[in-house]
Design a protein around this motif. Sequence first.
Motif, PDB file in Angstrom:
ATOM      1  N   UNK A 329       0.645  -0.961   0.367  1.00 52.14           N
ATOM      2  CA  UNK A 329      -0.162  -0.009  -0.028  1.00 52.14           C
ATOM      3  C   UNK A 329       0.737   1.054  -0.338  1.00 52.14           C
ATOM      4  N   UNK A 330       1.709   0.916   0.737  1.00 57.50           N
ATOM      5  CA  UNK A 330       2.637   2.433   0.755  1.00 57.50           C
ATOM      6  C   UNK A 330       3.421   2.825  -0.774  1.00 57.50           C
ATOM      7  N   UNK A 331       3.959   1.130  -1.196  1.00 60.28           N
ATOM      8  CA  UNK A 331       4.846   1.714  -2.327  1.00 60.28           C
ATOM      9  C   UNK A 331       3.529   2.595  -3.256  1.00 60.28           C
ATOM     10  N   UNK A 332       2.307   1.790  -3.496  1.00 62.21           N
ATOM     11  CA  UNK A 332       1.056   2.295  -4.199  1.00 62.21           C
ATOM     12  C   UNK A 332       1.077   3.797  -4.357  1.00 62.21           C
ATOM     13  N   UNK A 333       0.712   3.882  -2.826  1.00 64.99           N
ATOM     14  CA  UNK A 333       0.656   4.987  -2.660  1.00 64.99           C
ATOM     15  C   UNK A 333       2.307   6.165  -3.060  1.00 64.99           C
ATOM     16  N   UNK A 334       2.736   5.856  -3.106  1.00 65.25           N
ATOM     17  CA  UNK A 334       3.776   6.692  -3.162  1.00 65.25           C
ATOM     18  C   UNK A 334       4.321   6.795  -4.767  1.00 65.25           C
ATOM     19  N   UNK A 335       3.525   5.456  -5.428  1.00 66.74           N
ATOM     20  CA  UNK A 335       3.694   5.632  -6.903  1.00 66.74           C
ATOM     21  C   UNK A 335       2.761   6.577  -7.611  1.00 66.74           C
ATOM     22  N   UNK A 336       1.394   6.498  -6.845  1.00 61.38           N
ATOM     23  CA  UNK A 336       0.512   7.361  -7.648  1.00 61.38           C
ATOM     24  C   UNK A 336       0.709   9.071  -7.248  1.00 61.38           C
ATOM     25  N   UNK A 337       1.331   9.214  -6.126  1.00 58.52           N
ATOM     26  CA  UNK A 337       1.949  10.556  -5.648  1.00 58.52           C
ATOM     27  C   UNK A 337       2.940  11.188  -7.032  1.00 58.52           C
ATOM     28  N   UNK A 404      12.642   5.834  -2.527  1.00 59.10           N
ATOM     29  CA  UNK A 404      11.524   5.534  -2.101  1.00 59.10           C
ATOM     30  C   UNK A 404      11.547   4.250  -2.095  1.00 59.10           C
ATOM     31  N   UNK A 405      11.696   3.584  -3.814  1.00 67.85           N
ATOM     32  CA  UNK A 405      11.737   1.689  -3.676  1.00 67.85           C
ATOM     33  C   UNK A 405      12.159   0.897  -3.089  1.00 67.85           C
ATOM     34  N   UNK A 406      13.475   1.454  -3.141  1.00 70.73           N
ATOM     35  CA  UNK A 406      14.304   0.715  -2.330  1.00 70.73           C
ATOM     36  C   UNK A 406      14.361   0.465  -1.293  1.00 70.73           C
ATOM     37  N   UNK A 407      14.243   2.079  -0.343  1.00 71.47           N
ATOM     38  CA  UNK A 407      13.694   2.238   0.995  1.00 71.47           C
ATOM     39  C   UNK A 407      13.408   0.698   1.282  1.00 71.47           C
ATOM     40  N   UNK A 408      12.166   0.749   0.511  1.00 69.72           N
ATOM     41  CA  UNK A 408      11.058   0.063   0.868  1.00 69.72           C
ATOM     42  C   UNK A 408      11.893  -1.448   0.191  1.00 69.72           C
ATOM     43  N   UNK A 409      11.816  -2.009  -0.253  1.00 69.46           N
ATOM     44  CA  UNK A 409      12.048  -3.643  -0.746  1.00 69.46           C
ATOM     45  C   UNK A 409      14.005  -3.412   0.451  1.00 69.46           C
ATOM     46  N   UNK A 410      14.660  -2.593   0.887  1.00 69.59           N
ATOM     47  CA  UNK A 410      15.559  -3.313   1.730  1.00 69.59           C
ATOM     48  C   UNK A 410      14.754  -4.011   2.977  1.00 69.59           C
ATOM     49  N   UNK A 423       6.407  -2.909  10.209  1.00 68.40           N
ATOM     50  CA  UNK A 423       7.158  -2.449   8.343  1.00 68.40           C
ATOM     51  C   UNK A 423       7.077  -0.578   8.544  1.00 68.40           C
ATOM     52  N   UNK A 424       7.987  -0.162   8.860  1.00 69.24           N
ATOM     53  CA  UNK A 424       8.525   1.267   8.714  1.00 69.24           C
ATOM     54  C   UNK A 424       8.743   2.047   7.354  1.00 69.24           C
ATOM     55  N   UNK A 425       7.512   3.608   7.812  1.00 74.00           N
ATOM     56  CA  UNK A 425       7.197   3.897   6.110  1.00 74.00           C
ATOM     57  C   UNK A 425       8.417   4.347   5.720  1.00 74.00           C
ATOM     58  N   UNK A 426       8.170   4.617   4.421  1.00 74.69           N
ATOM     59  CA  UNK A 426       9.208   6.283   3.964  1.00 74.69           C
ATOM     60  C   UNK A 426       8.848   7.359   4.208  1.00 74.69           C
TER      61      UNK A 426
END
Length: 1350
Positions: A329-337, A404-410, A423-426
Amino acid sequence: MGDLMAPRISQSLVPTHLDEFDFVEIDNSRDVDADDDVDDAAPAALMVTSMAYLPQNSVLCELRHEAFEACVSSGPLDVGLVSKWRPKDRMKTGCVALVLCLNITVDPPDVIKISPCARMECWIDPNSMAPQKALETIGKTLSYQYERWHARAKYKIQLDPTVEEVKKLCCTCRKLAKSERVLFHYNGHGVPKPTANGEIWLFNKSYTQYIPLPVRDLDSWLRTPSMYVFDCSAAGMVVNAFKELQDLTPSNSSGSSVRDCILLAACEAHETLPQSAEFPADVFTSCLTTPIKMALRWFCTRSLLHESLTYSLIDRIPGRQTDRKTLLGELNWIFTAVTDTIAWNVLPHDLFQRLFRQDLLVASLFRNFLLAERIMRSANCSPISHPMLPATHQHHMWDAWDMAAEMCLAQLPALIEDPKVEFQPSPFFTEQLTAFEIWLDHGSEYKKAPEQLPIVLQVLLSQCHRFRALVLLGRFLDMGSWAVDLALSVGIFPYVLKLLQTTTPELRQILVFIWTKILSLDKSCQVDLVKDDGHKYFIRFLDSEEAYPEQRAMAAFVLAVIVDGHRRGQEACIEAGLIHVCLRHLQDSTANEVQTEPLFLQWLCLCLGKLWEDFTEGQIIGLQADAPAIYGPLLSEPQPEVRASAVFALGTLFDIGFDSSSLSRDVGDEVSYDDDNDEDEKVKAEISIVKSLLDVVSDGSPLVRTEVAVALGRFAFGHNKHLKSVAAAILNHQPHSVLSSLPFFAIKGTTSGCTSANYYSHTGPILKAGGDSQSVVCDGRISTSNPLATSGVMHGSPVSDESSQHSDSGILTNCISNGVIDRAHSRHLDNGFYSQCVSAMCTLAKDPSPRIASLGRRVLSIIGIEQVVTKLTKSTGHVSSSESTTPPTSSLAGLARSSSLFDLNAGHLSMTFRTPPVSPPQPTYFTTGLRRVYSLELRPHLVSTPDSGLADPLLGSLGASGSSERSFLPKSTIYKWSCDHFTKPLLTAADDSNEIISKREEREKFAFDQILKCQHSSINKLHNQIAGWDTRFEAGAKITLLQPFSPVVIAADECERIRVWNYEEATLLNSFSNHDYPYKGISNLSLINELDDSLLLVASSDGSIRIWKDYSAKSRQKLVTAFYSIQGPRPGVPSLNAVVKWQQQSGILYASGKLSSIAVWDLDKEQRINSIPLQSECSVSAMSASLIHGREFAAGFTDGSVRLFDIRTPDMLVCATQLHTQKVVGMGFQPGLDPAKIVSASHAGDIQFLDFRHHRDAYLTIHAHRGSLAALAVHRHAPLIASGSAKQRIKVFNMDGEQLGTIQYYPTFMAQKIGSVSCLTFHPYQVMLAAGAADGCVSIYADEISSPRF
């Protein structure tokens, strides 16, 4: 600036009140010998002493004084700049047709596949199962992927179809979608490329042949609005064909006049789809429907984490796309923004609105299309669209996405290994908000717009970031209308509307602020707020005691906009109890000793006024709640804005019959008052309202008087018949009544001159009233057209409360009077009350403010009074009867109710204000008067006669609509003007404050230096004439004034022509007339705010005050404010001969004349704060205000007496003495810090020096002139006085009575004598004297050439 100057004032050692002096027991300790060691005093002490002479206050510099006469605020817009953000046509996709031509296991003949090659379709390997099952699975999966973006659409699938099946599919989808959009998705991976003609390939029934389908047929089946997605090689061929088709299709075809057709294609016409096994075969479709999975699979091979990330891990990302608290959900939210931000920053405004805000599914596909462009361009394939988008694949926001994607995928391996790991938000959104905040600190309208604005919108969805985002959004909206437009265009509106449903207390204040900014520029949002019950949110906030008054004022403003002209909004707010909430707070404000925030009071009044404006139900509730009594105390509030708003609210309580809910009823139908008792209560309430309005007819603020005129206009409309009757009676039986005092307007002709008032005095206005005796049968009884015609002369004065007379013949019921349908019920009040109303209307019609005078004349036109032009002959005074009833052509200045000068359709007045001519009058001239329009009750055909000149603005036809009748009413301005407050920045101070302070400090330093020179100046003979100016005033210079910081002198003559002259450059800077009224006479000139950008106060002999700005700039002078400082002469006294004195230290204006009192006006409040009774038959002839003690002044009288007043004391009169035997001509306080020493001079020629503390008599007398003293001037700081006589002589004295010099001649070769002296004035800070003479010359004298000035 006042706060900055406060420490200086507190350091002053000057006494602040005359009470410190005992006038019975003299305090000798305060006597200072003149021989004391003044030279030993420290310079700092002298500086502190000088501070007493430099007032730190400024008045008349509020927003309401910015060209009041010239500008009319527009208020919130219904349409315009901001309303462009709202999509014209909301659209949604109703049906989706999915056509897959895969023909699994059979490759198309024109494509050579590589090995290994891309095989995945919808993330499914077709070779992993039976071909038919794989086809069905892929179809269902594609439908599921689309449903995640728009679940409410209807989905239809055709797998490897024929042409007939596609046609049936298309027709079915169009039938299901109706007027909504249809999406056609075509996957052609199993068929050849589209042809050059733009044909796509399908199958025959036996799958032995490929059958072409022309796009023309496809377009004819789906029609518009439609959207196409072509995922095949050479898809650009189809796009080109569609473009040609649209160009060839005429706009007036059976389809829509504007074809709404959107296309997305996987590649250009010459390109083939990527075949690398790195991508799925339908990489374009995967980007559009599963963007996060596609983006991460593409990114993981390029990331620093590629060694620890595999495709299988990416496929196992935990969470749901709709849950922002999970990784997916975080990744989708960032991608939309990110994609929204890229589109908003790159696309034109209109295109962004169409593609990203009009249709949810279209917006999602275009956001994902930006990803497809980025990924497929890395494989040398260029997706295209129609409309075409700019290239976005290298936009720097993709770098933010990668980080942002890299920090989430880590975190992904740890989250998969242990589901309990949190999960730690970006930090993506926090960092973007910080970037936005930095832009707010340095950005402006003229710099590049903040690219983070779409991200702020996305952040509003998160509770953890919401408050900060709203605060930053509020700061951005506060920057101006352009910022509001940007925020609304990016799509902020539905988000802040939805937030009104939250109950979080921390968000209330900032949400109210944001909505204030939105509604201050776009009124159309009122409909959305009422629809979503948003008004209740603001009513609760308004009633909250925790909020600050300024914030509650914003809530009141929002509610005022909601109900402004919006019936549903009025009804909803009344149902929610808004009237009682506002009235309760108004009542509490008057009960509290501490003054309520004025802005809050102002908007409570305006909100209620708009709530019950033209809404009968609201008016009834307001009257039942005793609103008139609650509003009464507000009419004396110190802020003019509050008083004007209270008057507006009272005026809208009048029911004038324009309630749209009752327009369909017959004229005589009752709306809410079903019996006489209810009607009596309503009439009593209206009487109470009008009596309150009569108390503020002479208010000092034009803002207030404007609303009084509007309110009286509404009252006059409802009581039209009775007011017409009373006005006719006054004109018929009292020819010298107040109606005769209306102003005359000078007519600009071929001759010129200043018309003296004496030319008018023996003729007077030509007054006419309807004298016909026709009668009308009304309600079964006979009533004369003039109800007072049979009752004899009306007793008493029109302005007297004690002269009411009831007349049965004055009772007129619902009937047609003068061709007008009286919508109101029988509203007969006593004639004395009506006469007071007519008197008030006449007062407004001769207001010194041109705008208010125009409104007043319009009110008079409602009750049948008009101005006519009569040609008079000076020698005989004969009036030509043929000319008296014929209006002139364009030369008429004023109001004429005729078909040629009053536009019945537009409902506006045609009037011009002419500048009086300059040379002597000629024998023939025009004057205007008043007449009563003849009754047309039995002659309605005259209305249509263009030459009759008797057209009544209220006549019209009996079927005239309410809106056309209403156009004749004066229009209120306070609401729209008040709305402008919220359009300006509220969170930041003005940028020019430092410049103003610097300029003031520079002038203060110059003034200090000059004051010290004046206090220690040697003997000054003032014999050197440094400048001479022939003003060309025929009647001579009546008053002169020297500017303190520039080499400028201002002069005025008896005809109130004002001229400004630079005496160093000998150039005329400006020349203008104070007003265009025929009665002339100057009283005083003064400078207001002389340490800043000074204003010019011009006082006329009739007591009118006009204050000008930019008076020294040629033809750019603007009237700041105007009012009557004194009201009406004594009985038997023909003129007022007003005496006016301005005191900058206190902001007080003192005014008197041939009256029994002295009016005390506070110009900051624009309000008369006191009236000092004189208890004497003699009147004031001269005044002087103390430079040391604010609110202390001295007055000289016509009998030679002198009195000292201090309005801070209970009795106000401090001391009185008889100094002279004749009229006091001039007076002034002696220079220095002594508050009780004055100098006065009488017409007999004697100059008296008086110390009120020690003696009742003068301690020094100078016999300067013998019976001819005409002017006296006392220097503010130097020990100098100057007197001038009509015998062409000026004498200069010091404070010891020693004569220092005499001026009798001009310094010319022939030594010509100076003219008869008419006025004298000293420079405020320099030893310089300006003298005006009867010959029109103004001379400036000094001991030496003046020093440089600013």
